[in-house]
Write an enzyme that holds these catalytic residues in place. Structure first.
Site, PDB file in Angstrom:
ATOM      1  N   ASN A  72      -7.954  30.764  35.696  1.00 58.47           N
ATOM      2  CA  ASN A  72      -9.039  31.112  36.621  1.00 58.47           C
ATOM      3  C   ASN A  72     -10.284  31.382  35.776  1.00 58.47           C
ATOM      4  O   ASN A  72     -10.399  32.426  35.155  1.00 58.47           O
ATOM      5  CB  ASN A  72      -8.654  32.361  37.432  1.00 58.47           C
ATOM      6  CG  ASN A  72      -9.790  32.798  38.347  1.00 58.47           C
ATOM      7  OD1 ASN A  72     -10.749  32.054  38.567  1.00 58.47           O
ATOM      8  ND2 ASN A  72      -9.676  34.007  38.880  1.00 58.47           N
ATOM      9  N   TRP A  73     -11.168  30.393  35.759  1.00 61.20           N
ATOM     10  CA  TRP A  73     -12.382  30.523  34.922  1.00 61.20           C
ATOM     11  C   TRP A  73     -13.378  31.510  35.510  1.00 61.20           C
ATOM     12  O   TRP A  73     -14.319  31.904  34.836  1.00 61.20           O
ATOM     13  CB  TRP A  73     -13.068  29.167  34.762  1.00 61.20           C
ATOM     14  CG  TRP A  73     -12.343  28.193  33.888  1.00 61.20           C
ATOM     15  CD1 TRP A  73     -11.125  28.353  33.286  1.00 61.20           C
ATOM     16  CD2 TRP A  73     -12.807  26.889  33.506  1.00 61.20           C
ATOM     17  NE1 TRP A  73     -10.801  27.231  32.557  1.00 61.20           N
ATOM     18  CE2 TRP A  73     -11.826  26.319  32.682  1.00 61.20           C
ATOM     19  CE3 TRP A  73     -13.957  26.146  33.803  1.00 61.20           C
ATOM     20  CZ2 TRP A  73     -11.945  25.044  32.129  1.00 61.20           C
ATOM     21  CZ3 TRP A  73     -14.083  24.865  33.263  1.00 61.20           C
ATOM     22  CH2 TRP A  73     -13.087  24.332  32.430  1.00 61.20           C
ATOM     23  N   LYS A  74     -13.232  31.839  36.796  1.00 64.78           N
ATOM     24  CA  LYS A  74     -14.218  32.691  37.487  1.00 64.78           C
ATOM     25  C   LYS A  74     -15.618  32.073  37.308  1.00 64.78           C
ATOM     26  O   LYS A  74     -15.752  30.854  37.299  1.00 64.78           O
ATOM     27  CB  LYS A  74     -14.143  34.120  36.965  1.00 64.78           C
ATOM     28  CG  LYS A  74     -12.727  34.659  36.932  1.00 64.78           C
ATOM     29  CD  LYS A  74     -12.659  36.123  36.655  1.00 64.78           C
ATOM     30  CE  LYS A  74     -11.218  36.532  36.498  1.00 64.78           C
ATOM     31  NZ  LYS A  74     -11.026  37.965  36.449  1.00 64.78           N
ATOM     32  N   HIS A 111      -8.464  36.320  45.922  1.00 66.00           N
ATOM     33  CA  HIS A 111      -8.557  37.007  44.625  1.00 66.00           C
ATOM     34  C   HIS A 111      -9.168  38.393  44.855  1.00 66.00           C
ATOM     35  O   HIS A 111     -10.057  38.559  45.694  1.00 66.00           O
ATOM     36  CB  HIS A 111      -9.415  36.190  43.651  1.00 66.00           C
ATOM     37  CG  HIS A 111      -9.321  36.699  42.253  1.00 66.00           C
ATOM     38  ND1 HIS A 111     -10.025  37.802  41.816  1.00 66.00           N
ATOM     39  CD2 HIS A 111      -8.566  36.299  41.201  1.00 66.00           C
ATOM     40  CE1 HIS A 111      -9.717  38.037  40.545  1.00 66.00           C
ATOM     41  NE2 HIS A 111      -8.828  37.135  40.152  1.00 66.00           N
ATOM     42  N   GLU A 168     -11.270  40.043  43.297  1.00 67.48           N
ATOM     43  CA  GLU A 168     -12.731  40.132  43.145  1.00 67.48           C
ATOM     44  C   GLU A 168     -13.434  39.697  44.429  1.00 67.48           C
ATOM     45  O   GLU A 168     -14.472  40.248  44.791  1.00 67.48           O
ATOM     46  CB  GLU A 168     -13.189  39.286  41.936  1.00 67.48           C
ATOM     47  CG  GLU A 168     -12.791  39.968  40.635  1.00 67.48           C
ATOM     48  CD  GLU A 168     -12.577  39.035  39.462  1.00 67.48           C
ATOM     49  OE1 GLU A 168     -12.967  37.853  39.535  1.00 67.48           O
ATOM     50  OE2 GLU A 168     -11.991  39.502  38.459  1.00 67.48           O
ATOM     51  N   GLU A 183      -1.315  40.181  41.365  1.00 70.66           N
ATOM     52  CA  GLU A 183      -2.299  40.594  40.370  1.00 70.66           C
ATOM     53  C   GLU A 183      -2.677  42.051  40.602  1.00 70.66           C
ATOM     54  O   GLU A 183      -3.575  42.341  41.422  1.00 70.66           O
ATOM     55  CB  GLU A 183      -3.553  39.729  40.487  1.00 70.66           C
ATOM     56  CG  GLU A 183      -3.301  38.257  40.258  1.00 70.66           C
ATOM     57  CD  GLU A 183      -4.556  37.563  39.750  1.00 70.66           C
ATOM     58  OE1 GLU A 183      -4.476  36.962  38.685  1.00 70.66           O
ATOM     59  OE2 GLU A 183      -5.614  37.653  40.408  1.00 70.66           O
ATOM     60  N   GLY A 208      -8.563  41.941  33.804  1.00 74.24           N
ATOM     61  CA  GLY A 208      -9.714  42.035  32.913  1.00 74.24           C
ATOM     62  C   GLY A 208      -9.809  43.371  32.183  1.00 74.24           C
ATOM     63  O   GLY A 208     -10.834  43.673  31.582  1.00 74.24           O
ATOM     64  N   SER A 268      -4.402  40.389  32.644  1.00 72.90           N
ATOM     65  CA  SER A 268      -4.398  40.468  31.183  1.00 72.90           C
ATOM     66  C   SER A 268      -3.214  39.759  30.532  1.00 72.90           C
ATOM     67  O   SER A 268      -2.635  40.257  29.558  1.00 72.90           O
ATOM     68  CB  SER A 268      -4.495  41.930  30.728  1.00 72.90           C
ATOM     69  OG  SER A 268      -5.702  42.505  31.206  1.00 72.90           O
ATOM     70  N   GLY A 283      -7.079  34.910  33.611  1.00 73.87           N
ATOM     71  CA  GLY A 283      -8.542  34.923  33.576  1.00 73.87           C
ATOM     72  C   GLY A 283      -9.040  34.772  32.151  1.00 73.87           C
ATOM     73  O   GLY A 283      -9.146  33.669  31.607  1.00 73.87           O
ATOM     74  N   GLY A 284      -9.328  35.906  31.504  1.00 76.27           N
ATOM     75  CA  GLY A 284      -9.950  35.915  30.181  1.00 76.27           C
ATOM     76  C   GLY A 284      -9.326  34.966  29.173  1.00 76.27           C
ATOM     77  O   GLY A 284     -10.034  34.192  28.510  1.00 76.27           O
TER      78      GLY A 284
END
Ligand code: PEP
Length: 254
Positions: A9-11, A97, A99, A169, A175, A215, A236-237
């Protein structure tokens, strides 16, 4: 065998050029995915076509959208519909998601509408659920996650839900560098599967991939993915670094 999935997930990260380089480097590592394994890249809307072209001919590598709108079409400036994604042959879409739940006020009811539009357009949803730190500390994480699932998914007939991908999640792990322990992840994944099983039966629940997100890194992917009910990760990251994401793909159970 249940599908094992490494999803990125590049966001809202990467320029087009950075994204192309990232995918190039991952593909150059030459990982050959097995029949039951796949890797999915959820990229910003403007890059969907480019990434789809980059992945053409790469077995079991797919592109995904990070969201779609809950209305079919209309006066919603800046939004993207499921039908638009389908017209570009986008096979997957992240829905719910945390966010988006937080910054865009996406409720369980809105997410149910998005899920329906995905299915109406032959797009497989990657449905995210997960509790806040406060909810976990109060010990009500199971009830909270069960409610997210029942409210957004349990209107679906079995033929549809059996194709879904779920991503658990925990918000406190996204993150933050703080990962759920393997015990916490396995316990929740097993619980989610039992909730699905109670409604749709064991055979259906046993076939639904449940990804862990929060993470995930090369140094914890192996132990997380080795849990009986963890079928890979939504990342993500670490999906923004070619070496890290390549290592995470390699951690998928063979
Ligand atoms: C995510 O946003 O889906 C996620 C899991 O992020 P991170 O891996 O950075 O925690």
């Amino acid at each position: 065998m249940r599908k094992k999935i490494a999803a990125a997930n590049w966001k809202m990260n990467c320029t087009l050029q950075e994204g192309e380089k990232l995918i190039d480097e991952i593909l150059k590592s030459g990982i050959v995915l097995q029949e039951h394994q796949c890797s999915i890249f959820a990229v910003p809307y403007p890059y969907l076509i480019n990434v789809q072209h980059q992945l053409t001919g790469q077995k079991n590598y797919f592109v995904a959208a990070q969201n779609c709108h809950q209305q079919k079409s209309g006066a919603y400036t800046g939004e993207v519909s499921a039908a638009m994604l389908a017209s570009m042959q986008i096979p997957y879409c992240i829905i719910g998601h945390s966010e988006r739940r937080m910054y865009n006020n996406e409720t369980n009811a809105i997410l149910a509408e998005k899920i329906n539009l995905c299915y109406d357009n032959n797009i497989t949803p990657i449905f995210c659920c997960g509790e806040s730190l406060e909810t976990r500390e109060s010990g009500s994480q199971n009830d909270f996650v069960a409610k997210q699932i029942t409210a957004s998914l349990f209107h679906l007939p079995v033929e549809k839900i059996k194709t879904i991908i779920i991503a658990y999640e925990p918000i406190w792990a996204i993150g933050t560098g703080k990962t759920a322990s393997t015990e916490q992840a396995q316990e929740m994944h097993q619980y989610i599967r039992s909730v699905l099983s109670d409604k749709y039966g064991k055979a259906v629940a046993d076939d639904i991939p449940i990804l862990y997100g929060g993470s995930v890194k090369p140094d914890n992917a192996n132990e997380l993915f080795a849990c009986a009910d963890v079928d890979g990760g939504l990342v993500g990251g670490a999906s923004l670094k070619a070496n890290d994401f390549t290592a995470i793909i390699k951690a998928l159970p063979g």
